[in-house]
Design an enzyme around this catalytic site. Sequence first.
Site, PDB file in Angstrom:
ATOM      1  CG  HIS A 361      -1.782   1.167   1.411  1.00 26.14           C
ATOM      2  ND1 HIS A 361      -3.141   1.140   1.186  1.00 26.14           N
ATOM      3  CD2 HIS A 361      -1.501   2.422   1.820  1.00 26.14           C
ATOM      4  CE1 HIS A 361      -3.653   2.328   1.446  1.00 26.14           C
ATOM      5  NE2 HIS A 361      -2.675   3.127   1.835  1.00 26.14           N
ATOM      6  CD  GLU A 362       1.516   3.309   3.722  1.00 25.71           C
ATOM      7  OE1 GLU A 362       1.560   4.386   3.083  1.00 25.71           O
ATOM      8  OE2 GLU A 362       0.563   3.007   4.440  1.00 25.71           O
ATOM      9  CG  HIS A 365       0.149   6.150  -0.698  1.00 24.17           C
ATOM     10  ND1 HIS A 365      -0.957   6.782  -1.227  1.00 24.17           N
ATOM     11  CD2 HIS A 365      -0.271   5.569   0.461  1.00 24.17           C
ATOM     12  CE1 HIS A 365      -2.004   6.583  -0.429  1.00 24.17           C
ATOM     13  NE2 HIS A 365      -1.608   5.849   0.591  1.00 24.17           N
ATOM     14  CD  GLU A 385      -5.340   6.057   1.549  1.00 27.92           C
ATOM     15  OE1 GLU A 385      -5.551   4.885   1.920  1.00 27.92           O
ATOM     16  OE2 GLU A 385      -4.254   6.626   1.726  1.00 27.92           O
ATOM     17  CG  HIS A 447      -7.991   6.622   4.962  1.00 25.60           C
ATOM     18  ND1 HIS A 447      -7.643   7.878   5.415  1.00 25.60           N
ATOM     19  CD2 HIS A 447      -6.827   5.979   4.701  1.00 25.60           C
ATOM     20  CE1 HIS A 447      -6.320   7.981   5.438  1.00 25.60           C
ATOM     21  NE2 HIS A 447      -5.804   6.842   5.004  1.00 25.60           N
TER      22      HIS A 447
END
Length: 717
Positions: A361-362, A365, A385, A447
């Site tokens: 996920h990170e 980004h 997101e 989110h």
Amino acid sequence: MNRKTALAAAVAAALTLGTAALATSQNVAQASAAAQPGAGFQAMSTIGRQAALDQAGKEAAETAKALGLGPDERLVAKDVLVENDGARHVRYDRTYRGLPVVGGDLVVHRAKNGKLTSTTWAHDGALKVAGATPKLSTQDASKAAERSAKHVKQARTTNLDSSQLVVWAVGKVPVLAYRSTVTGAGEAGANTREAVLVDAASGAVLDQYEVNPEISGTGNGVNVGQVTLETSQGGSGYTLTDALHGSTVVYDSYNSPQSNPAQNARTFSKSTNSWGNGSTSSRESAAVDASYGLGKTWDYYKNTFNRSGIRNDGRGAPAYVHVDNQLLNAFYDDSCFCMSFGDGSSQNGNTPLTALDVSGHEMSHGVTAATANLNYSGESGGLNEATSDIFGTMVEFYANNTTDPGDYYIGEKLHMGNGYLRRMDNPAADGNSLSCYSSRAGQVDVHYSSGIGNHFFYLTAEGTGAKTIGGLPHNGTPCNGDTFSGIGKDKAAAIWYRALSTYMTSTTNYSSARTATLQAAADLYGANSQERYIVSKAWAAVSLGTALPDPGGSTSSPSPSPSGSPTGNPNPGNALTNGDFEQGATGWTQSANDITNSNQQTPHGGSWYAWMMGYGSAATETLSQNNIAVPATGSPKLTFWLKVTTQETGSTAYDTLKVNLNGTTVATYSNANAGAGYVQKTVDLSAYRGQTVNLQFAGQEDAYLSTLFLIDDVSVG
């Protein structure tokens, strides 16, 4: 460049394969091959990518002129993707008199012969800014940001915060603005940072959002089990330096503040090549999770999309574990090109947030920042997101780790009370996330608005109905009661990646994301493919747009080059031509470029709509269509959907939109009609039964404050 390449090769030669705890007993499966590998893009070496960027830079001035940009504007090449047939997609950032333009990015699409075929804009056309001299000082801007911060409490400006003068081009009328950061107590801990954009003339707040996109909650940290790691040997020992993945280094932050995770950081190094013990009693255990997860994420992007690292330049971003104290957070920060992972808090037994899907996920980004750079607020923030949730999930499937099998739950290893942080199959199950699109999507936490994109992706991949995936129950429940089968997660991911990297910009909203994914599906599988049809079905199933006509199970086949944007469905029974604007300006006469598919606002349906007024200064506009045959029988009427947004207050009609028929005003709307969403308006046409009429929408705005009139789905019948 050659020296850097040689150095990288030398470092890679020193690589040593080490193990964490014990050698792995699992076989890591490759993601299955897509129908068109790399989402249609060529693999590029670091040198090849730099050469393509250099060429784009040389073309920048000519491109700006061809696009009609003003003399104060400059294009700065950011990224280049090359199709398998040689066509190019060049992403540019924009400056105005040397100032960064927020919302000024664009993608220029060129055929294999170099001809410019089309452009995807975050803000259409040339910029018109009143001036480049601010009325507020940087100190004034910082104080305004401190007063206005809403994501952090007791906001203050630290030595790590700044105020930067920019051009804010997210609205219809660009303005000079300051982008200021402040620090305070927030969801990410005592040192949460927030960005606040204020008008450099009035101090009015234009936007605000958390600086670090994060996935927060409780977590168990060390759960990847016994895995193989790539480490490096130097001198008398080993370090957690992964030379196979851009020389990514995992550091022990030693509780440095999240605003500066490198402050006290140290490398993980030791004389033996066995790391961690699978529990938090060893500081190495969280680093094992992070190194493994980031390596798998790199491999997923490389082997699936021919992407070499976050910025596609072969360079790894450093990662920091054990950041801050009592930090229930993990995040990517583009300003330091780094990732940070907290250790959790007493709320979750002080377990690190280093789960596999969190790492994916990170790092994703970072990929978003390097491509579309979706603004982290409003609907674009929800898409930002959702993108990280989508690819974090795909990394989990790709890794095929027996202790953390692939599924569509986000953070199922984070020990949440309900067993997950978010669910892609049923976002609303958490009590906060949106499963279906609505006009309030841009007003909720990003989110939670991400649920719309997550739900779309799940339905595209898996379809509707109940399933068990990764040992967990899933149920793809559409918002419209439809039933259909999915196209598989690999095809769905290829479509999303191509849309993100080729057709999305910083201001893309959900309606524009629909257009982008439909175009990506056409590029990869054909305009009449079943894949593109299912994409349209999935968007309709989350209450956005309508499904395309069923192609009847046509065979998927890649089209040789991108085609034009999809048009809307016919509107039978409507005496108007192109009443839904999905054919652009066809049938209409406009005094300004009001008919648009700009992602700065939201249409009522489809992708196109009419945007009238919104200047904040004295102005008039007209939009008209002539020779409309009003039905001779029944009770004919004019209907349309209208959304009014204003900076005005009170019930006085300062700014107006008039509906004129044959020169006579039959209805008037104003700033006093402002509301949160579209409202259907009806005008009785009985007096014009059997006649041919000329219809005109006439907007007028006074010299102060702005009012936007959005019109869509106009019908006479």
